[in-house]
Design a protein around this motif. Sequence first.
Motif, PDB file in Angstrom:
ATOM      1  N   THR A 175       0.851  -1.183   0.000  1.00 31.88           N
ATOM      2  CA  THR A 175       0.000   0.000   0.000  1.00 31.88           C
ATOM      3  C   THR A 175       0.884   1.228   0.000  1.00 31.88           C
ATOM      4  OG1 THR A 175      -1.697  -1.185   1.251  1.00 31.88           O
ATOM      5  CG2 THR A 175      -1.858   1.211   1.207  1.00 31.88           C
ATOM      6  N   TYR A 176       0.574   2.163  -0.877  1.00 30.47           N
ATOM      7  CA  TYR A 176       1.276   3.439  -0.916  1.00 30.47           C
ATOM      8  C   TYR A 176       0.372   4.456  -0.224  1.00 30.47           C
ATOM      9  CZ  TYR A 176       3.720   0.721  -4.383  1.00 30.47           C
ATOM     10  OH  TYR A 176       4.398  -0.281  -5.027  1.00 30.47           O
ATOM     11  N   LEU A 177       0.895   5.085   0.821  1.00 28.70           N
ATOM     12  CA  LEU A 177       0.114   5.990   1.655  1.00 28.70           C
ATOM     13  C   LEU A 177       0.479   7.437   1.374  1.00 28.70           C
ATOM     14  CD1 LEU A 177       0.607   3.944   4.936  1.00 28.70           C
ATOM     15  CD2 LEU A 177      -1.403   3.944   3.445  1.00 28.70           C
ATOM     16  N   LEU A 178      -0.529   8.286   1.309  1.00 36.82           N
ATOM     17  CA  LEU A 178      -0.336   9.703   1.035  1.00 36.82           C
ATOM     18  C   LEU A 178       0.428  10.354   2.181  1.00 36.82           C
ATOM     19  CD1 LEU A 178      -1.082  12.043  -0.889  1.00 36.82           C
ATOM     20  CD2 LEU A 178      -3.155  12.349   0.464  1.00 36.82           C
TER      21      LEU A 178
ATOM     22  N   LEU B  89      -0.275  19.853 -10.216  1.00 35.79           N
ATOM     23  CA  LEU B  89      -0.682  19.324  -8.920  1.00 35.79           C
ATOM     24  C   LEU B  89       0.356  18.275  -8.520  1.00 35.79           C
ATOM     25  CD1 LEU B  89      -4.335  18.557 -10.038  1.00 35.79           C
ATOM     26  CD2 LEU B  89      -3.522  20.668  -8.986  1.00 35.79           C
ATOM     27  N   ARG B  90       0.748  18.240  -7.240  1.00 36.38           N
ATOM     28  CA  ARG B  90       1.729  17.244  -6.800  1.00 36.38           C
ATOM     29  C   ARG B  90       1.367  16.695  -5.428  1.00 36.38           C
ATOM     30  NH1 ARG B  90       7.337  20.134  -6.834  1.00 36.38           N
ATOM     31  NH2 ARG B  90       6.021  21.782  -6.045  1.00 36.38           N
ATOM     32  N   ALA B  91       1.707  15.431  -5.242  1.00 32.15           N
ATOM     33  CA  ALA B  91       1.533  14.773  -3.948  1.00 32.15           C
ATOM     34  C   ALA B  91       2.657  13.756  -3.794  1.00 32.15           C
ATOM     35  CB  ALA B  91       0.180  14.071  -3.869  1.00 32.15           C
ATOM     36  N   THR B  92       2.998  13.469  -2.544  1.00 32.62           N
ATOM     37  CA  THR B  92       4.041  12.489  -2.260  1.00 32.62           C
ATOM     38  C   THR B  92       3.434  11.332  -1.482  1.00 32.62           C
ATOM     39  OG1 THR B  92       5.759  14.178  -2.290  1.00 32.62           O
ATOM     40  CG2 THR B  92       6.283  12.136  -1.137  1.00 32.62           C
ATOM     41  N   TYR B  93       3.857  10.122  -1.846  1.00 33.23           N
ATOM     42  CA  TYR B  93       3.401   8.883  -1.226  1.00 33.23           C
ATOM     43  C   TYR B  93       4.596   8.128  -0.656  1.00 33.23           C
ATOM     44  CZ  TYR B  93      -1.206   9.336  -3.403  1.00 33.23           C
ATOM     45  OH  TYR B  93      -2.463   9.760  -3.758  1.00 33.23           O
ATOM     46  N   ALA B  94       4.352   7.346   0.380  1.00 33.12           N
ATOM     47  CA  ALA B  94       5.354   6.431   0.948  1.00 33.12           C
ATOM     48  C   ALA B  94       4.748   5.040   0.959  1.00 33.12           C
ATOM     49  CB  ALA B  94       5.725   6.855   2.365  1.00 33.12           C
ATOM     50  N   ASP B  95       5.588   4.029   0.751  1.00 35.24           N
ATOM     51  CA  ASP B  95       5.052   2.669   0.837  1.00 35.24           C
ATOM     52  C   ASP B  95       4.765   2.359   2.306  1.00 35.24           C
ATOM     53  OD1 ASP B  95       7.750   2.214   1.685  1.00 35.24           O
ATOM     54  OD2 ASP B  95       7.564   0.137   1.070  1.00 35.24           O
ATOM     55  N   SER B  96       3.971   1.343   2.547  1.00 40.16           N
ATOM     56  CA  SER B  96       3.514   1.037   3.912  1.00 40.16           C
ATOM     57  C   SER B  96       4.645   0.642   4.851  1.00 40.16           C
ATOM     58  CB  SER B  96       2.425  -0.039   3.880  1.00 40.16           C
ATOM     59  OG  SER B  96       2.845  -1.141   3.106  1.00 40.16           O
ATOM     60  N   THR B  97       5.814   0.306   4.321  1.00 41.30           N
ATOM     61  CA  THR B  97       6.954  -0.009   5.192  1.00 41.30           C
ATOM     62  C   THR B  97       7.804   1.225   5.467  1.00 41.30           C
ATOM     63  OG1 THR B  97       8.459  -0.534   3.368  1.00 41.30           O
ATOM     64  CG2 THR B  97       7.075  -2.337   4.213  1.00 41.30           C
ATOM     65  N   ALA B  98       7.449   2.371   4.857  1.00 49.99           N
ATOM     66  CA  ALA B  98       8.191   3.631   4.983  1.00 49.99           C
ATOM     67  C   ALA B  98       9.629   3.488   4.496  1.00 49.99           C
ATOM     68  CB  ALA B  98       8.131   4.162   6.412  1.00 49.99           C
ATOM     69  N   THR B  99       9.839   2.623   3.491  1.00 50.72           N
ATOM     70  CA  THR B  99      11.158   2.413   2.907  1.00 50.72           C
ATOM     71  C   THR B  99      11.339   3.241   1.640  1.00 50.72           C
ATOM     72  OG1 THR B  99      11.157   0.155   3.749  1.00 50.72           O
ATOM     73  CG2 THR B  99      12.743   0.655   2.017  1.00 50.72           C
ATOM     74  N   PHE B 100      10.274   3.365   0.848  1.00 48.41           N
ATOM     75  CA  PHE B 100      10.334   4.049  -0.428  1.00 48.41           C
ATOM     76  C   PHE B 100       9.338   5.196  -0.453  1.00 48.41           C
ATOM     77  CE2 PHE B 100      10.971  -0.541  -1.150  1.00 48.41           C
ATOM     78  CZ  PHE B 100      12.313  -0.506  -1.480  1.00 48.41           C
ATOM     79  N   VAL B 101       9.686   6.258  -1.182  1.00 43.58           N
ATOM     80  CA  VAL B 101       8.795   7.401  -1.352  1.00 43.58           C
ATOM     81  C   VAL B 101       8.749   7.782  -2.825  1.00 43.58           C
ATOM     82  CG1 VAL B 101       9.070   8.341   0.978  1.00 43.58           C
ATOM     83  CG2 VAL B 101      10.660   9.019  -0.809  1.00 43.58           C
ATOM     84  N   ALA B 102       7.671   8.432  -3.216  1.00 43.07           N
ATOM     85  CA  ALA B 102       7.537   8.892  -4.604  1.00 43.07           C
ATOM     86  C   ALA B 102       6.658  10.131  -4.629  1.00 43.07           C
ATOM     87  CB  ALA B 102       6.917   7.803  -5.471  1.00 43.07           C
ATOM     88  N   THR B 103       7.035  11.065  -5.482  1.00 39.31           N
ATOM     89  CA  THR B 103       6.199  12.227  -5.739  1.00 39.31           C
ATOM     90  C   THR B 103       5.546  12.033  -7.096  1.00 39.31           C
ATOM     91  OG1 THR B 103       7.487  13.776  -4.405  1.00 39.31           O
ATOM     92  CG2 THR B 103       6.173  14.726  -6.171  1.00 39.31           C
ATOM     93  N   ALA B 104       4.252  12.302  -7.153  1.00 44.19           N
ATOM     94  CA  ALA B 104       3.501  12.256  -8.400  1.00 44.19           C
ATOM     95  C   ALA B 104       3.116  13.680  -8.771  1.00 44.19           C
ATOM     96  CB  ALA B 104       2.247  11.401  -8.240  1.00 44.19           C
TER      97      ALA B 104
ATOM     98  N   PRO C 285       7.940   9.842   6.630  1.00 46.77           N
ATOM     99  CA  PRO C 285       8.838   9.075   5.769  1.00 46.77           C
ATOM    100  C   PRO C 285       9.393   9.856   4.581  1.00 46.77           C
ATOM    101  CG  PRO C 285       6.780   7.890   6.113  1.00 46.77           C
ATOM    102  CD  PRO C 285       6.628   9.236   6.737  1.00 46.77           C
ATOM    103  N   ALA C 286       8.698  10.905   4.152  1.00 50.10           N
ATOM    104  CA  ALA C 286       9.118  11.645   2.961  1.00 50.10           C
ATOM    105  C   ALA C 286       9.892  12.923   3.286  1.00 50.10           C
ATOM    106  CB  ALA C 286       7.887  11.984   2.121  1.00 50.10           C
ATOM    107  N   GLU C 287      10.335  13.099   4.531  1.00 50.28           N
ATOM    108  CA  GLU C 287      10.972  14.361   4.895  1.00 50.28           C
ATOM    109  C   GLU C 287      12.360  14.554   4.291  1.00 50.28           C
ATOM    110  OE1 GLU C 287      12.006  14.772   9.197  1.00 50.28           O
ATOM    111  OE2 GLU C 287      11.130  12.769   9.268  1.00 50.28           O
ATOM    112  N   HIS C 288      13.014  13.495   3.855  1.00 45.89           N
ATOM    113  CA  HIS C 288      14.349  13.605   3.262  1.00 45.89           C
ATOM    114  C   HIS C 288      14.325  13.494   1.741  1.00 45.89           C
ATOM    115  CE1 HIS C 288      16.073  13.450   7.229  1.00 45.89           C
ATOM    116  NE2 HIS C 288      15.421  12.321   7.468  1.00 45.89           N
TER     117      HIS C 288
END
Length: 185
Positions: A55-58, A82-97, A124-127
């Motif tokens: 699961t990718y969480l907003l 428009l942009r948003a950032t998601y993190a995977d449910s393990t907080a290992t990976f992040v992505a901006t769309a 999780p996306a602070e870095h």
Amino acid sequence: MFEVDVLPLSLFLLFTLSSFRYPAGPVADRWRVWPVTRVFPYAITGTSPSGAQVTYLLAGIAPETSCAAAFRAAPPACVTALRATYADSTATFVATAGIAVLARPVPLGTADRVTVRPVAFPGPAEHFGERQCFTGARLASDAYLVATVAGYADGRSYHAGARVMSRLGGLARQLATALHRGLTE
């Protein structure tokens, strides 16, 4: 005086609100008339390379901005971004769309040069920033171009030739596909 049992009433309201469907409307106007959480859902399900459900969480939604501010090499027909950032449910990976709202379809091959600028959010996306983008994906239609960039939540920087986990590419593609499909179908 009368009493109302709050639990059944709250369950009824929750069911009613969750089953409410916003009208589809013209595809080109959806970004403007839909609630932001319909454009950028709180959770997007995906599949890891091993076949496991993820699961990718907003993590956060950035304010609407100019195309030049949101994209490196913005598409020529871009009206707003428009942009948003998601993190995977393990907080290992992040992505901006990034979603480029288009006045007209982009010329063939133009989408390949579009790269969204990442947006960091607390958690999780602070870095996550320009130096942490390892991979990305793009999808375009008549009204929208969706571009994603993905990296590691621990803030490690990308270096040319660095080994990229296949899950990062999967995250970028699945996120772009889900957001594009949500706006265009």
